[in-house]
Design a protein around this motif. Structure first.
Motif, PDB file in Angstrom:
ATOM      1  N   ILE A   9       2.964 -26.368  31.057  1.00  0.00           N
ATOM      2  CA  ILE A   9       2.142 -25.749  30.021  1.00  0.00           C
ATOM      3  C   ILE A   9       2.987 -25.357  28.813  1.00  0.00           C
ATOM      4  N   THR A  10       4.144 -24.749  29.055  1.00  0.00           N
ATOM      5  CA  THR A  10       4.907 -24.177  27.949  1.00  0.00           C
ATOM      6  C   THR A  10       5.765 -25.177  27.196  1.00  0.00           C
ATOM      7  N   LEU A  11       6.242 -26.220  27.857  1.00  0.00           N
ATOM      8  CA  LEU A  11       7.084 -27.190  27.149  1.00  0.00           C
ATOM      9  C   LEU A  11       6.335 -27.918  26.033  1.00  0.00           C
ATOM     10  N   SER A  41       5.311 -26.296  18.613  1.00  0.00           N
ATOM     11  CA  SER A  41       5.732 -25.193  17.752  1.00  0.00           C
ATOM     12  C   SER A  41       6.953 -25.569  16.928  1.00  0.00           C
ATOM     13  N   GLY A  42       7.811 -26.389  17.471  1.00  0.00           N
ATOM     14  CA  GLY A  42       8.988 -26.816  16.736  1.00  0.00           C
ATOM     15  C   GLY A  42       8.671 -27.830  15.650  1.00  0.00           C
ATOM     16  N   LYS A  43       7.595 -28.586  15.834  1.00  0.00           N
ATOM     17  CA  LYS A  43       7.245 -29.624  14.860  1.00  0.00           C
ATOM     18  C   LYS A  43       6.323 -29.120  13.758  1.00  0.00           C
ATOM     19  N   ARG A  44       5.514 -28.124  14.042  1.00  0.00           N
ATOM     20  CA  ARG A  44       4.516 -27.653  13.080  1.00  0.00           C
ATOM     21  C   ARG A  44       4.722 -26.185  12.775  1.00  0.00           C
ATOM     22  N   PRO A  45       4.194 -25.739  11.659  1.00  0.00           N
ATOM     23  CA  PRO A  45       4.211 -24.295  11.381  1.00  0.00           C
ATOM     24  C   PRO A  45       3.363 -23.544  12.409  1.00  0.00           C
ATOM     25  N   VAL A  46       3.628 -22.284  12.567  1.00  0.00           N
ATOM     26  CA  VAL A  46       2.961 -21.470  13.583  1.00  0.00           C
ATOM     27  C   VAL A  46       1.443 -21.466  13.391  1.00  0.00           C
TER      28      VAL A  46
END
Length: 74
Positions: A47-49, A55-60
């Motif tokens: 779920i978290t990966l 999250s690393g590729k897009r803005p929050v």
């Protein structure tokens, strides 16, 4: 004092409900507990990966909006 001396030697006494030594009862519960913990860790990773990668590729804001839309579709 006798009980504390037994604990120091690894003797936790006799289980009232199971009528077996407490250490044996703990060993019987240790295996299922280990596998349940391992299973929960695997599920949490699945779920978290992906959330972390998104999250690393897009803005929050985009990630939060994406998950909100996915949750509300169902």
């Amino acid at each position: 004092m006798h009980y504390l001396a037994g604990i120091a030697q690894g003797n936790l006494g006799q289980s009232i409900f199971l009528n077996i030594p407490v250490t044996e009862a703990l060993y019987q519960c240790a295996e299922p507990t280990f596998f349940l913990t391992l299973f929960a860790l695997v599920i949490a990773s699945y779920i978290t990966l992906p959330i972390g990668v998104l999250s690393g590729k897009r803005p929050v804001e985009d990630v939060l909006n994406y998950w909100w839309v996915c949750c509300m579709r169902q």
